[in-house]
Design a protein around this motif. Structure first.
Motif, mmCIF file in Angstrom:
data_model
loop_
_atom_site.group_PDB
_atom_site.id
_atom_site.type_symbol
_atom_site.label_atom_id
_atom_site.label_comp_id
_atom_site.label_asym_id
_atom_site.label_seq_id
_atom_site.Cartn_x
_atom_site.Cartn_y
_atom_site.Cartn_z
ATOM 1 N N THR A 165 -20.384 -14.967 -4.445
ATOM 2 C CA THR A 165 -20.190 -15.810 -5.388
ATOM 3 C C THR A 165 -21.568 -14.917 -5.962
ATOM 4 O O THR A 165 -22.884 -14.599 -5.405
ATOM 5 C CB THR A 165 -20.516 -16.834 -5.811
ATOM 6 N N THR A 166 -21.480 -14.196 -7.575
ATOM 7 C CA THR A 166 -22.992 -13.492 -7.617
ATOM 8 C C THR A 166 -23.022 -14.789 -8.517
ATOM 9 O O THR A 166 -23.242 -14.540 -10.187
ATOM 10 C CB THR A 166 -22.611 -12.295 -8.694
ATOM 11 N N TYR A 167 -24.338 -15.711 -8.137
ATOM 12 C CA TYR A 167 -24.668 -16.763 -9.237
ATOM 13 C C TYR A 167 -25.522 -15.967 -9.813
ATOM 14 O O TYR A 167 -26.481 -15.136 -9.543
ATOM 15 C CB TYR A 167 -25.751 -17.501 -8.814
ATOM 16 N N THR A 168 -26.539 -16.573 -11.321
ATOM 17 C CA THR A 168 -27.354 -16.807 -12.029
ATOM 18 C C THR A 168 -28.381 -16.517 -11.757
ATOM 19 O O THR A 168 -28.160 -17.633 -10.493
ATOM 20 C CB THR A 168 -26.840 -17.029 -13.316
ATOM 21 N N PRO A 169 -29.952 -15.437 -11.709
ATOM 22 C CA PRO A 169 -31.014 -16.907 -11.494
ATOM 23 C C PRO A 169 -31.441 -17.773 -11.788
ATOM 24 O O PRO A 169 -31.903 -18.481 -11.190
ATOM 25 C CB PRO A 169 -32.061 -15.398 -12.379
ATOM 26 N N THR A 170 -30.999 -18.490 -12.490
ATOM 27 C CA THR A 170 -31.045 -19.648 -13.551
ATOM 28 C C THR A 170 -30.065 -20.173 -12.164
ATOM 29 O O THR A 170 -30.615 -21.718 -11.709
ATOM 30 C CB THR A 170 -30.773 -19.944 -15.206
ATOM 31 N N GLU A 171 -28.925 -19.860 -11.915
ATOM 32 C CA GLU A 171 -28.213 -20.983 -10.618
ATOM 33 C C GLU A 171 -29.338 -20.938 -9.358
ATOM 34 O O GLU A 171 -28.655 -22.122 -8.856
ATOM 35 C CB GLU A 171 -26.523 -19.986 -10.743
ATOM 36 N N VAL A 172 -29.310 -19.736 -8.946
ATOM 37 C CA VAL A 172 -29.679 -19.523 -8.140
ATOM 38 C C VAL A 172 -31.188 -20.742 -7.341
ATOM 39 O O VAL A 172 -31.031 -21.073 -6.731
ATOM 40 C CB VAL A 172 -29.837 -17.936 -7.708
ATOM 41 N N GLY A 174 -32.064 -23.071 -9.795
ATOM 42 C CA GLY A 174 -31.740 -25.200 -9.813
ATOM 43 C C GLY A 174 -30.576 -25.697 -9.012
ATOM 44 O O GLY A 174 -30.627 -26.220 -8.827
ATOM 45 N N VAL A 175 -29.737 -24.307 -8.044
ATOM 46 C CA VAL A 175 -28.767 -24.990 -7.681
ATOM 47 C C VAL A 175 -28.167 -24.379 -5.789
ATOM 48 O O VAL A 175 -28.658 -25.458 -5.020
ATOM 49 C CB VAL A 175 -27.147 -24.667 -8.685
ATOM 50 N N VAL A 176 -28.311 -23.134 -5.650
ATOM 51 C CA VAL A 176 -28.271 -22.790 -5.285
ATOM 52 C C VAL A 176 -29.608 -23.239 -3.856
ATOM 53 O O VAL A 176 -29.614 -23.759 -2.573
ATOM 54 C CB VAL A 176 -28.123 -20.924 -4.658
ATOM 55 N N ASN A 177 -31.008 -22.511 -4.609
ATOM 56 C CA ASN A 177 -32.033 -22.759 -3.365
ATOM 57 C C ASN A 177 -31.931 -24.352 -3.271
ATOM 58 O O ASN A 177 -32.077 -24.290 -1.871
ATOM 59 C CB ASN A 177 -33.144 -22.282 -3.984
ATOM 60 N N PRO A 178 -32.141 -24.987 -3.910
ATOM 61 C CA PRO A 178 -32.447 -26.565 -3.250
ATOM 62 C C PRO A 178 -31.120 -27.126 -2.320
ATOM 63 O O PRO A 178 -31.341 -27.798 -1.000
ATOM 64 C CB PRO A 178 -32.149 -27.551 -4.581
ATOM 65 N N TYR A 179 -30.215 -26.780 -2.898
ATOM 66 C CA TYR A 179 -29.525 -26.695 -0.784
ATOM 67 C C TYR A 179 -30.063 -25.745 0.066
ATOM 68 O O TYR A 179 -29.010 -26.667 1.145
ATOM 69 C CB TYR A 179 -28.015 -26.080 -1.681
ATOM 70 N N LEU A 180 -30.108 -25.102 0.239
ATOM 71 C CA LEU A 180 -30.001 -23.879 1.070
ATOM 72 C C LEU A 180 -32.149 -24.901 2.475
ATOM 73 O O LEU A 180 -31.882 -24.893 2.875
ATOM 74 C CB LEU A 180 -30.577 -22.690 0.814
ATOM 75 N N GLN A 181 -32.493 -25.289 1.112
ATOM 76 C CA GLN A 181 -33.594 -25.822 1.174
ATOM 77 C C GLN A 181 -33.257 -27.112 2.278
ATOM 78 O O GLN A 181 -33.733 -27.161 3.416
ATOM 79 C CB GLN A 181 -34.704 -26.694 -0.042
ATOM 80 N N ALA A 182 -31.996 -28.092 2.164
ATOM 81 C CA ALA A 182 -31.889 -29.596 1.918
ATOM 82 C C ALA A 182 -31.560 -28.738 3.351
ATOM 83 O O ALA A 182 -31.194 -29.694 4.716
ATOM 84 C CB ALA A 182 -30.332 -30.033 1.144
ATOM 85 N N LEU A 183 -30.312 -27.802 3.373
ATOM 86 C CA LEU A 183 -29.732 -27.387 4.520
ATOM 87 C C LEU A 183 -30.554 -26.870 5.709
ATOM 88 O O LEU A 183 -30.048 -27.871 7.013
ATOM 89 C CB LEU A 183 -28.855 -25.792 3.765
ATOM 90 N N TYR A 184 -31.363 -26.170 6.005
ATOM 91 C CA TYR A 184 -32.431 -25.858 6.976
ATOM 92 C C TYR A 184 -33.490 -26.947 7.092
ATOM 93 O O TYR A 184 -33.523 -26.821 8.015
ATOM 94 C CB TYR A 184 -33.043 -24.300 6.398
ATOM 95 N N LEU A 239 -20.132 -27.125 -9.482
ATOM 96 C CA LEU A 239 -20.719 -24.530 -10.230
ATOM 97 C C LEU A 239 -19.855 -24.071 -9.129
ATOM 98 O O LEU A 239 -19.282 -23.271 -10.025
ATOM 99 C CB LEU A 239 -22.073 -24.380 -9.304
ATOM 100 N N ALA A 240 -19.419 -24.166 -8.120
ATOM 101 C CA ALA A 240 -18.375 -22.947 -6.650
ATOM 102 C C ALA A 240 -16.988 -23.667 -8.443
ATOM 103 O O ALA A 240 -16.108 -22.228 -8.033
ATOM 104 C CB ALA A 240 -18.257 -23.513 -5.762
ATOM 105 N N ARG A 241 -16.378 -24.866 -8.141
ATOM 106 C CA ARG A 241 -15.277 -25.048 -9.054
ATOM 107 C C ARG A 241 -15.746 -24.143 -9.942
ATOM 108 O O ARG A 241 -14.544 -23.879 -10.568
ATOM 109 C CB ARG A 241 -15.553 -26.535 -8.843
ATOM 110 N N ARG A 242 -16.858 -24.633 -10.780
ATOM 111 C CA ARG A 242 -16.829 -23.573 -12.452
ATOM 112 C C ARG A 242 -15.838 -22.314 -12.475
ATOM 113 O O ARG A 242 -15.136 -21.541 -13.030
ATOM 114 C CB ARG A 242 -17.862 -23.970 -13.012
ATOM 115 N N TYR A 243 -16.703 -21.326 -11.058
ATOM 116 C CA TYR A 243 -16.520 -20.198 -10.937
ATOM 117 C C TYR A 243 -14.821 -19.789 -10.418
ATOM 118 O O TYR A 243 -14.054 -19.286 -10.639
ATOM 119 C CB TYR A 243 -17.138 -19.769 -9.767
ATOM 120 N N GLN A 244 -14.417 -20.987 -9.341
ATOM 121 C CA GLN A 244 -13.328 -21.493 -9.281
ATOM 122 C C GLN A 244 -12.750 -21.454 -10.165
ATOM 123 O O GLN A 244 -11.171 -20.806 -10.730
ATOM 124 C CB GLN A 244 -12.937 -22.464 -8.073
ATOM 125 N N ALA A 245 -12.491 -22.272 -11.006
ATOM 126 C CA ALA A 245 -10.942 -22.330 -12.470
ATOM 127 C C ALA A 245 -10.555 -21.424 -13.124
ATOM 128 O O ALA A 245 -10.235 -21.069 -13.916
ATOM 129 C CB ALA A 245 -12.414 -23.220 -12.868
#
Length: 266
Positions: A165-172, A174-184, A239-245
């Motif tokens: 997925t090519t997320y926008t910088p804002t999405e990375v 606001g959404v992707v980075n917080p998820y990765l921080q929680a994961l690790y 966010l992923a569901r919006r891209y998939q839709a």
């Protein structure tokens, strides 16, 4: 010992740069490729520590490049040469000179090939031993020793690909980075950056290198179950569901656990 460096040149066509290292113990002049006493410049044209690096991530910041170059510095070699230069330090090899010219023999044991963590994640499924049946099992003597690979497998059933997925910088941010921080944070046994690749025309895989099978089981529980109620996971899934839709994409998702036999990672 303090290490110094200077970038000598950048080659955009080759995606590379040349950097020179020296230290507070050894000057550039002392590191010249010319014979001792022949170098007349304090900034020689060529030094023994001039090193070429490929820059695979052209988006890295200046601070990231600084960290990359510091990590690549020949610290041990410069330290050794500094000790040899210091008259207060005994670096003679006189105690080893009696071994020169003497034939020696020893029995050796075969050693397992060793590759980097990143390279281990680049192995294909054909090279791996599948032990997915152990993923939800209790610890037992069937568990493989050492590092294992936990893979999230996405098989496309319809629509256009939304992975990678090519997320926008804002999405990375606001959404992707917080998820990765929680994961690790929740899964400390993941010991290498994730690797993503297509295994077939309709199969996309996200792979995690884990310290051992216990770490893989912990990561699997968090990724598949425990994270579902976290705001970070919910935001990423929305966010992923919006891209998939938008792409009309549907996927069948499964998990795989494996290890590479007779290979150890550094």
């Amino acid at each position: 010992m303090q290490i110094h460096y200077r970038i000598l040149s950048l080659d955009e066509r080759e995606g590379s740069l040349t950097v020179r290292y020296w230290s507070d113990q050894l000057s550039e002049r002392e590191l010249s490729v010319k014979a001792p006493g022949e170098e007349t410049s304090d900034t020689p044209e060529h030094c023994r520590t001039d090193t070429n690096f490929n820059i695979f991530d052209q988006k890295m910041t200046q601070e990231q490049l600084h960290e990359f170059l510091v990590a690549g510095a020949p610290v041990d070699w410069l330290g050794m040469k500094g000790r040899i230069k210091d008259p207060k330090v005994d670096t003679s090899l006189s105690h080893l000179k009696s071994m020169v010219g003497i034939n020696k023999s020893a029995d050796t044991k075969p050693q397992k090939p060793t590759i980097s963590r990143a390279a281990l994640l680049m192995t294909s499924a054909r090279d791996e031993v599948d032990v997915t049946e152990l993923l939800e099992a209790a610890p037992s003597d069937k568990d493989p020793p050492g590092r294992v690979i936990l893979a999230n497998v996405k098989k496309k059933l319809a629509g256009r690909w939304t992975y990678p997925t090519t997320y926008t910088p804002t999405e990375v941010q606001g959404v992707v980075n917080p998820y990765l921080q929680a994961l690790y944070t929740a899964c400390p046994g993941i010991i290498a950056p994730t690797n993503t690749n297509f295994e077939a025309s309709d199969v996309f895989v996200v792979r995690f290198l884990c310290e051992d099978i216990a770490a893989a089981r912990r990561a699997y529980r968090w990724l598949a179950v425990e994270s579902k109620n976290t705001p970070e996971q919910q935001a990423l899934m929305e966010l992923a569901r919006r891209y998939q839709a938008a792409a009309g994409a549907t996927y069948a998702v499964s998990w795989r656990l494996s290890y590479v036999k007779d290979i150890e990672s550094e």
